[in-house]
Write a protein that holds these residues in place. Structure first.
Motif, PDB file in Angstrom:
ATOM      1  N   ARG A  25       0.852  -1.178   0.009  1.00  0.00           N
ATOM      2  CA  ARG A  25       0.020   0.024  -0.007  1.00  0.00           C
ATOM      3  C   ARG A  25       0.851   1.233  -0.073  1.00  0.00           C
ATOM      4  O   ARG A  25       0.616   2.244  -0.665  1.00  0.00           O
ATOM      5  CB  ARG A  25      -1.060   0.046   1.304  1.00  0.00           C
ATOM      6  CG  ARG A  25      -1.588   1.177   1.382  1.00  0.00           C
ATOM      7  CD  ARG A  25      -2.546   1.072   2.447  1.00  0.00           C
ATOM      8  NE  ARG A  25      -3.293   2.349   2.787  1.00  0.00           N
ATOM      9  CZ  ARG A  25      -4.235   2.642   3.713  1.00  0.00           C
ATOM     10  NH1 ARG A  25      -4.251   1.650   4.601  1.00  0.00           N
ATOM     11  NH2 ARG A  25      -4.710   3.807   3.751  1.00  0.00           N
ATOM     12  N   ALA A  26       1.892   1.317   0.637  1.00  0.00           N
ATOM     13  CA  ALA A  26       2.724   2.239   0.811  1.00  0.00           C
ATOM     14  C   ALA A  26       3.521   2.783  -0.703  1.00  0.00           C
ATOM     15  O   ALA A  26       3.567   3.968  -0.944  1.00  0.00           O
ATOM     16  CB  ALA A  26       4.047   2.194   1.745  1.00  0.00           C
ATOM     17  N   PHE A  31       3.306   6.211  -5.409  1.00  0.00           N
ATOM     18  CA  PHE A  31       3.192   6.530  -6.617  1.00  0.00           C
ATOM     19  C   PHE A  31       2.371   7.638  -7.187  1.00  0.00           C
ATOM     20  O   PHE A  31       2.714   8.392  -8.026  1.00  0.00           O
ATOM     21  CB  PHE A  31       2.651   5.061  -7.411  1.00  0.00           C
ATOM     22  CG  PHE A  31       2.422   5.169  -8.957  1.00  0.00           C
ATOM     23  CD1 PHE A  31       3.611   5.069  -9.920  1.00  0.00           C
ATOM     24  CD2 PHE A  31       1.055   5.892  -9.381  1.00  0.00           C
ATOM     25  CE1 PHE A  31       3.248   5.375 -11.369  1.00  0.00           C
ATOM     26  CE2 PHE A  31       1.019   6.049 -10.507  1.00  0.00           C
ATOM     27  CZ  PHE A  31       1.943   5.820 -11.454  1.00  0.00           C
ATOM     28  N   ALA A  32       1.152   7.761  -6.431  1.00  0.00           N
ATOM     29  CA  ALA A  32       0.104   8.576  -6.714  1.00  0.00           C
ATOM     30  C   ALA A  32       0.817  10.030  -6.016  1.00  0.00           C
ATOM     31  O   ALA A  32       0.623  11.108  -6.781  1.00  0.00           O
ATOM     32  CB  ALA A  32      -1.118   8.334  -5.843  1.00  0.00           C
ATOM     33  N   ARG A  35       3.263  11.449  -8.675  1.00  0.00           N
ATOM     34  CA  ARG A  35       2.506  11.852 -10.079  1.00  0.00           C
ATOM     35  C   ARG A  35       1.753  13.110  -9.753  1.00  0.00           C
ATOM     36  O   ARG A  35       1.966  13.904 -10.817  1.00  0.00           O
ATOM     37  CB  ARG A  35       1.715  10.559 -10.549  1.00  0.00           C
ATOM     38  CG  ARG A  35       0.860  10.799 -11.809  1.00  0.00           C
ATOM     39  CD  ARG A  35       0.121   9.800 -12.610  1.00  0.00           C
ATOM     40  NE  ARG A  35      -0.523  10.056 -13.868  1.00  0.00           N
ATOM     41  CZ  ARG A  35       0.367  10.003 -14.963  1.00  0.00           C
ATOM     42  NH1 ARG A  35       1.858   9.864 -15.004  1.00  0.00           N
ATOM     43  NH2 ARG A  35      -0.419  10.267 -15.935  1.00  0.00           N
ATOM     44  N   TYR A  36       1.144  13.171  -8.778  1.00  0.00           N
ATOM     45  CA  TYR A  36       0.379  14.290  -8.540  1.00  0.00           C
ATOM     46  C   TYR A  36       0.753  15.532  -7.645  1.00  0.00           C
ATOM     47  O   TYR A  36      -0.005  16.503  -7.225  1.00  0.00           O
ATOM     48  CB  TYR A  36      -1.122  14.024  -8.232  1.00  0.00           C
ATOM     49  CG  TYR A  36      -1.758  13.024  -9.304  1.00  0.00           C
ATOM     50  CD1 TYR A  36      -2.319  13.719 -10.412  1.00  0.00           C
ATOM     51  CD2 TYR A  36      -1.679  11.699  -9.324  1.00  0.00           C
ATOM     52  CE1 TYR A  36      -2.556  12.831 -11.456  1.00  0.00           C
ATOM     53  CE2 TYR A  36      -2.269  10.826 -10.144  1.00  0.00           C
ATOM     54  CZ  TYR A  36      -2.761  11.430 -11.288  1.00  0.00           C
ATOM     55  OH  TYR A  36      -3.070  10.605 -12.305  1.00  0.00           O
ATOM     56  N   GLY A  37       1.957  14.978  -6.891  1.00  0.00           N
ATOM     57  CA  GLY A  37       2.324  16.091  -6.039  1.00  0.00           C
ATOM     58  C   GLY A  37       1.356  16.089  -4.650  1.00  0.00           C
ATOM     59  O   GLY A  37       1.281  17.527  -4.194  1.00  0.00           O
ATOM     60  N   ALA A  38       0.534  15.311  -4.542  1.00  0.00           N
ATOM     61  CA  ALA A  38      -0.299  15.525  -3.078  1.00  0.00           C
ATOM     62  C   ALA A  38      -0.612  14.098  -2.680  1.00  0.00           C
ATOM     63  O   ALA A  38      -0.401  13.081  -3.148  1.00  0.00           O
ATOM     64  CB  ALA A  38      -1.665  16.157  -3.869  1.00  0.00           C
ATOM     65  N   ALA A  39      -0.861  13.755  -1.152  1.00  0.00           N
ATOM     66  CA  ALA A  39      -1.190  12.741  -0.736  1.00  0.00           C
ATOM     67  C   ALA A  39      -2.254  12.162  -1.362  1.00  0.00           C
ATOM     68  O   ALA A  39      -3.519  12.718  -1.618  1.00  0.00           O
ATOM     69  CB  ALA A  39      -1.578  12.977   0.704  1.00  0.00           C
ATOM     70  N   ALA A  40      -2.445  10.628  -1.319  1.00  0.00           N
ATOM     71  CA  ALA A  40      -3.512  10.066  -2.074  1.00  0.00           C
ATOM     72  C   ALA A  40      -4.583   9.988  -0.760  1.00  0.00           C
ATOM     73  O   ALA A  40      -4.467   9.779   0.280  1.00  0.00           O
ATOM     74  CB  ALA A  40      -3.143   8.636  -2.153  1.00  0.00           C
ATOM     75  N   LEU A  41      -5.799  10.245  -1.310  1.00  0.00           N
ATOM     76  CA  LEU A  41      -7.137  10.051  -0.433  1.00  0.00           C
ATOM     77  C   LEU A  41      -7.919   8.804  -0.739  1.00  0.00           C
ATOM     78  O   LEU A  41      -8.172   8.426  -1.965  1.00  0.00           O
ATOM     79  CB  LEU A  41      -7.961  11.462  -0.639  1.00  0.00           C
ATOM     80  CG  LEU A  41      -7.205  12.550  -0.268  1.00  0.00           C
ATOM     81  CD1 LEU A  41      -8.190  13.869  -0.661  1.00  0.00           C
ATOM     82  CD2 LEU A  41      -6.651  12.689   0.961  1.00  0.00           C
ATOM     83  N   ILE A  54      -7.940   8.760  -4.583  1.00  0.00           N
ATOM     84  CA  ILE A  54      -8.222   9.868  -5.036  1.00  0.00           C
ATOM     85  C   ILE A  54      -6.861  10.680  -5.066  1.00  0.00           C
ATOM     86  O   ILE A  54      -5.979  10.793  -4.153  1.00  0.00           O
ATOM     87  CB  ILE A  54      -9.331  10.956  -4.375  1.00  0.00           C
ATOM     88  CG1 ILE A  54     -10.436  10.224  -4.344  1.00  0.00           C
ATOM     89  CG2 ILE A  54      -9.574  12.197  -5.235  1.00  0.00           C
ATOM     90  CD1 ILE A  54     -11.457  10.685  -3.443  1.00  0.00           C
ATOM     91  N   ALA A  55      -6.379  11.457  -6.153  1.00  0.00           N
ATOM     92  CA  ALA A  55      -5.226  11.999  -6.280  1.00  0.00           C
ATOM     93  C   ALA A  55      -5.049  13.371  -5.764  1.00  0.00           C
ATOM     94  O   ALA A  55      -4.730  14.465  -6.618  1.00  0.00           O
ATOM     95  CB  ALA A  55      -4.679  11.929  -7.846  1.00  0.00           C
ATOM     96  N   GLY A  56      -5.413  13.293  -4.477  1.00  0.00           N
ATOM     97  CA  GLY A  56      -5.154  14.645  -3.922  1.00  0.00           C
ATOM     98  C   GLY A  56      -6.677  15.339  -3.894  1.00  0.00           C
ATOM     99  O   GLY A  56      -7.649  15.106  -4.559  1.00  0.00           O
ATOM    100  N   SER A  57      -6.975  16.122  -2.709  1.00  0.00           N
ATOM    101  CA  SER A  57      -8.189  16.839  -2.380  1.00  0.00           C
ATOM    102  C   SER A  57      -8.942  17.439  -3.618  1.00  0.00           C
ATOM    103  O   SER A  57     -10.058  17.672  -3.499  1.00  0.00           O
ATOM    104  CB  SER A  57      -8.199  17.566  -0.941  1.00  0.00           C
ATOM    105  OG  SER A  57      -7.299  18.562  -1.156  1.00  0.00           O
ATOM    106  N   GLU A  58      -8.040  18.226  -4.231  1.00  0.00           N
ATOM    107  CA  GLU A  58      -8.686  19.118  -5.376  1.00  0.00           C
ATOM    108  C   GLU A  58      -8.515  18.433  -6.605  1.00  0.00           C
ATOM    109  O   GLU A  58      -8.380  19.028  -7.646  1.00  0.00           O
ATOM    110  CB  GLU A  58      -7.858  20.369  -5.548  1.00  0.00           C
ATOM    111  CG  GLU A  58      -7.505  21.221  -4.188  1.00  0.00           C
ATOM    112  CD  GLU A  58      -9.017  21.497  -3.675  1.00  0.00           C
ATOM    113  OE1 GLU A  58      -9.915  22.093  -4.550  1.00  0.00           O
ATOM    114  OE2 GLU A  58      -9.353  21.579  -2.354  1.00  0.00           O
TER     115      GLU A  58
END
Length: 297
Positions: A25-26, A31-32, A35-41, A54-58
């Motif tokens: 999982r880590a 990876f997410a 790729r997106y510069g934000a923590a995965a949700l 989800i690739a970040g809150s926004e």
């Protein structure tokens, strides 16, 4: 039959602890993040063959990691998108993650569809018949109907030999109908294959998305009607229980569906038999007496 309670943590733990998952999982979350510069949700409801974030809150993107035995087929996704438009998420294969010599996970990027799973909203919704036409219609002339028919016949032959005897009358009824379901005048349609409460997204009375097309195939119209029956009752610790107004709901569906499609009485009868076939194929291979109770046997 014991009642199995779903929890997000147990679903994720189960996915990464089973055979066929060489990535952690880590590693997937990292990876997410790269790729997106934000923590995965986390997505609130996880599938048994996938881990979805989800690739970040926004972000308007979803990242899904799928087991090697359950990939998304590009041709089926294109067909689903052509038939159902924005109800089907766009999908891009990003590669794999995990041990190259082990069971790697497929990585897919999808657009984030609105609202939540039907299973989390069903307690405050009533069944609305009209949207069901959106995912039970469609077709593809290039399908090899004879191959699909042979596969269907083989499955029912297997079920006739393995299910308890009380199911044989229903299986025989479906087997006798198979030739009529595979003639040119009866519709072959895109069949989702896993159309359940977690894969239908809703907003009030509106279906906003259908996800997880890994088991999609071409089948006779009506095989997906097990999904209608799923919405007319629920499974509890004492087995399957129909809603009190189940007959009124089912009749409302067929009344509206016939109004929309002009289905003849003969076609309706075949569609109902195909619906029985769909229930048997979905629940009969991994025999579950509670769900097969939908057949009234």
């Amino acid at each position: 039959m014991p009642l199995i309670t779903y929890t997000l943590d147990s679903a994720i733990e189960s996915f990464f602890s089973e055979e066929g998952t060489s990535a952690s999982r880590a590693e997937c979350d990292a990876f997410a993040r790269r790729r997106y510069g934000a923590a995965a949700l986390l997505v609130a409801v996880q599938g048994s063959s996938s881990y979805t974030v989800i690739a970040g809150s926004e972000s308007d993107k979803i990242i899904q990691f799928r087991k090697s035995g359950s990939p998304l087929t590009e041709s089926m996704l294109k067909l689903a998108k052509a038939v159902h438009g924005d109800l089907v998420p766009s999908c891009l294969h990003l590669g794999w993650i995990g041990d190259p010599n082990g069971s790697r996970l497929y990585i897919y990027e999808m657009n984030r569809l609105p609202r939540g799973n039907y299973i989390t909203a069903r307690s405050r919704l009533s069944l609305f018949a009209e949207p069901w036409q959106w995912f039970t219609t469609g077709g593809h002339e290039a399908s090899d109907i004879s191959t699909i028919k042979s596969d269907c016949e083989a499955r029912f032959k297997h079920l006739a030999a393995t299910l308890p005897d009380r199911f044989l009358p229903v299986i025989t009824e479906v087997q006798q109908a198979i030739p009529s379901l595979f003639i040119g005048s009866y519709a072959m349609v895109l069949f989702h294959g896993d159309l359940n409460e977690t894969n239908i997204l809703v907003d009030t009375h509106t279906i906003t998305g259908i996800i997880d097309w890994a088991e999609a195939s071409m089948q006779p119209f009506g095989f997906a009607l097990y999904a209608l029956e799923n919405c007319l009752g629920s499974m509890g610790p004492d087995g399957w229980k129909w809603f009190d107004d189940v007959d009124d709901l089912r009749n409302a569906f067929w009344k509206r569906f016939i109004e929309l499609t002009g289905l003849s009485e003969t076609q309706r009868q075949l569609a109902e038999l195909a619906g029985k076939a769909g229930i048997i194929l979905r629940y009969g291979i991994a025999y579950n007496a509670g769900f097969l109770g939908m057949l009234g046997v």
